[in-house]
Design a protein around this motif. Structure first.
Motif, PDB file in Angstrom:
ATOM      1  N   GLY A  12      -0.057  -1.719  13.274  1.00 40.73           N
ATOM      2  CA  GLY A  12       0.664  -0.614  12.658  1.00 40.73           C
ATOM      3  C   GLY A  12       0.927  -0.909  11.199  1.00 40.73           C
ATOM      4  N   GLY A  32      -0.280  -7.447   6.387  1.00 39.95           N
ATOM      5  CA  GLY A  32      -1.025  -6.700   5.370  1.00 39.95           C
ATOM      6  C   GLY A  32      -1.959  -7.533   4.519  1.00 39.95           C
ATOM      7  N   THR A  33      -2.581  -8.525   5.138  1.00 39.17           N
ATOM      8  CA  THR A  33      -3.598  -9.284   4.404  1.00 39.17           C
ATOM      9  C   THR A  33      -4.888  -9.318   5.203  1.00 39.17           C
ATOM     10  OG1 THR A  33      -4.230 -11.428   3.460  1.00 39.17           O
ATOM     11  CG2 THR A  33      -2.616 -11.490   5.254  1.00 39.17           C
ATOM     12  N   ARG A  42      -9.388  -3.649  -6.568  1.00 42.35           N
ATOM     13  CA  ARG A  42     -10.599  -2.822  -6.654  1.00 42.35           C
ATOM     14  C   ARG A  42     -10.270  -1.342  -6.821  1.00 42.35           C
ATOM     15  NH1 ARG A  42     -11.340  -7.263  -4.464  1.00 42.35           N
ATOM     16  NH2 ARG A  42     -13.213  -8.515  -4.859  1.00 42.35           N
ATOM     17  N   ALA A  68       0.843  -1.210   0.000  1.00 42.36           N
ATOM     18  CA  ALA A  68       0.000   0.000   0.000  1.00 42.36           C
ATOM     19  C   ALA A  68       0.875   1.256   0.000  1.00 42.36           C
ATOM     20  CB  ALA A  68      -0.930   0.000   1.211  1.00 42.36           C
ATOM     21  N   GLU A  69       1.958   1.225   0.787  1.00 41.47           N
ATOM     22  CA  GLU A  69       2.790   2.423   0.877  1.00 41.47           C
ATOM     23  C   GLU A  69       3.787   2.561  -0.271  1.00 41.47           C
ATOM     24  OE1 GLU A  69       3.621   3.066   5.309  1.00 41.47           O
ATOM     25  OE2 GLU A  69       2.652   1.128   4.966  1.00 41.47           O
TER      26      GLU A  69
HETATM   27  N1  APR Z   1       0.477  -2.141   6.562  1.00 45.94           N
HETATM   28  C1  APR Z   1      -0.067  -3.328   6.913  1.00 45.94           C
HETATM   29  N2  APR Z   1      -1.320  -3.676   6.572  1.00 45.94           N
HETATM   30  C2  APR Z   1      -2.043  -2.806   5.844  1.00 45.94           C
HETATM   31  C3  APR Z   1      -1.530  -1.537   5.443  1.00 45.94           C
HETATM   32  C4  APR Z   1      -0.197  -1.215   5.832  1.00 45.94           C
HETATM   33  N3  APR Z   1       0.366  -0.047   5.504  1.00 45.94           N
HETATM   34  N4  APR Z   1      -2.489  -0.900   4.711  1.00 45.94           N
HETATM   35  C5  APR Z   1      -3.543  -1.727   4.668  1.00 45.94           C
HETATM   36  N5  APR Z   1      -3.296  -2.870   5.347  1.00 45.94           N
HETATM   37  C6  APR Z   1      -4.145  -4.054   5.509  1.00 45.94           C
HETATM   38  C7  APR Z   1      -5.634  -3.783   5.479  1.00 45.94           C
HETATM   39  O1  APR Z   1      -6.097  -3.476   6.794  1.00 45.94           O
HETATM   40  C8  APR Z   1      -6.189  -5.119   4.990  1.00 45.94           C
HETATM   41  O2  APR Z   1      -6.441  -5.995   6.070  1.00 45.94           O
HETATM   42  O3  APR Z   1      -3.904  -4.877   4.390  1.00 45.94           O
HETATM   43  C9  APR Z   1      -5.043  -5.700   4.152  1.00 45.94           C
HETATM   44  C10 APR Z   1      -5.289  -5.722   2.641  1.00 45.94           C
HETATM   45  O4  APR Z   1      -6.364  -6.594   2.401  1.00 45.94           O
HETATM   46  P1  APR Z   1      -6.844  -6.951   0.899  1.00 45.94           P
HETATM   47  O5  APR Z   1      -6.941  -5.685   0.082  1.00 45.94           O
HETATM   48  O6  APR Z   1      -8.034  -7.831   1.019  1.00 45.94           O
HETATM   49  O7  APR Z   1      -5.593  -7.720   0.290  1.00 45.94           O
HETATM   50  P2  APR Z   1      -5.175  -9.243   0.413  1.00 45.94           P
HETATM   51  O8  APR Z   1      -5.439  -9.797   1.757  1.00 45.94           O
HETATM   52  O9  APR Z   1      -3.783  -9.307  -0.125  1.00 45.94           O
HETATM   53  O10 APR Z   1      -6.135  -9.928  -0.647  1.00 45.94           O
HETATM   54  C11 APR Z   1      -5.955 -11.280  -0.941  1.00 45.94           C
HETATM   55  O11 APR Z   1      -7.605 -11.205  -2.687  1.00 45.94           O
HETATM   56  O12 APR Z   1      -8.128  -9.488  -4.156  1.00 45.94           O
HETATM   57  C12 APR Z   1      -7.687 -10.822  -4.062  1.00 45.94           C
HETATM   58  O13 APR Z   1      -6.148 -12.157  -5.254  1.00 45.94           O
HETATM   59  C13 APR Z   1      -6.293 -10.907  -4.636  1.00 45.94           C
HETATM   60  O14 APR Z   1      -4.194 -11.497  -3.618  1.00 45.94           O
HETATM   61  C14 APR Z   1      -5.416 -10.858  -3.391  1.00 45.94           C
HETATM   62  C15 APR Z   1      -6.270 -11.586  -2.382  1.00 45.94           C
END
Ligand code: APR
Length: 253
Positions: free
Chosen positions: A239, A197-198, A45, A37-38
């Protein structure tokens, strides 16, 4: 989304997380979109803006979509590949490459991200569970190649002549079994899993840290927000990955 500064994290949690990292011989890491994200990488989406806003994700990222309109799907991925090329790894990615150098063979990083930023930060013991946007692969044979940036429609495979496609896992497709099995083994054997971050919503990746817990290992979650596994983990650091990860390794020499 809440984004506390890591210095605001409970110092005893930070100390415990550092100790868990130091003590672990085997560390398995799972990352998701949050770690990128950073680096400014839009999530699937978030990338659906402008012309693309009228499509559902499965209209752009499924085998059926590719059969129906290969040129449109190709152009969507060409745009995402350009976004990723323009981005750079952040200190969260770099810290994980550094942790790998310290742990050596006991380390594995499984990512759900297709942005290639972990490899660009220097991670090598890396499994890209959902593929890589910077690559195309043949629909028929095993050929994989760098994304042909000049192509505006799917070109033929230079090896067998079938059509190239993005080298990513689409909705409705299975993960490559060797990649999934190697990840499952590493998480089952890990003394420590880091889940970073998932949203922990998409299987089978979401269940990997549960294998570590089942095997008697610890799990540290790094995410500003709560997720379905937050209540199960050993330790939660609320964090941002780019700040928490370097802080965890600060005095680890
Ligand atoms: N540091 C840590 N975590 C963060 C940060 C950050 N700076 N910014 C956001 N997050 C967290 C959010 O709170 C959220 O829980 O990262 C997570 C991102 O979640 P998703 O957008 O659902 O991403 P992800 O879990 O990777 O999605 C899994 O779904 O869209 C499909 O195939 C795609 O690989 C992807 C899978």
């Amino acid at each position: 989304m809440s984004e506390p500064d890591p210095v605001a994290l409970n110092p005893s949690d930070l100390a415990r997380a550092r100790e868990l990292i130091r003590a672990a011989e085997r560390v398995a890491v799972l990352t998701g979109a949050g770690i990128s994200a950073e680096s400014g990488i839009p999530t699937f989406r978030e990338a659906q803006t402008g012309h693309w806003a009228r499509f559902r994700p499965e209209d752009l990222a499924s085998p059926a979509a590719y059969r129906r309109d290969p040129e449109m799907v190709w152009q969507w991925y060409a745009g995402r590949a350009r976004d990723v090329q323009a981005a750079a790894p952040n200190p969260g990615h770099t810290a994980l490459a550094e942790l790998e150098r310290r742990k050596g063979e006991g380390f594995l990083l499984a990512t759900q991200n297709v942005d290639g930023l972990h490899a660009r930060a220097g991670s090598e013991r890396l499994i890209e569970l959902h593929g890589n946007l910077a690559q195309a692969r043949c629909e028929r044979c095993a050929h994989v190649q760098p994304w042909p940036g000049e192509a505006t429609a799917p070109p033929p495979c230079p090896v067998c002549g079938a059509t190239l496609r993005p080298n990513v896992v689409w909705f409705g497709e299975y993960l490559p079994s060797a990649a999934l099995e190697a990840s499952q083994l590493a998480f089952a054997q890990a003394d420590l899993a880091l889940v970073i971050g998932t949203s922990s919503l998409v299987e089978p990746a979401a269940s990997l840290p549960l294998l570590t817990l089942r095997g008697g290992g610890a799990v540290t979650e790094i995410n500003p927000d709560q997720t379905p596994i937050s209540a199960l983990v050993t330790l939660r650091l609320a964090g941002r990955a780019s700040q928490v990860l370097p802080a965890l390794l600060e005095d680890y020499v």
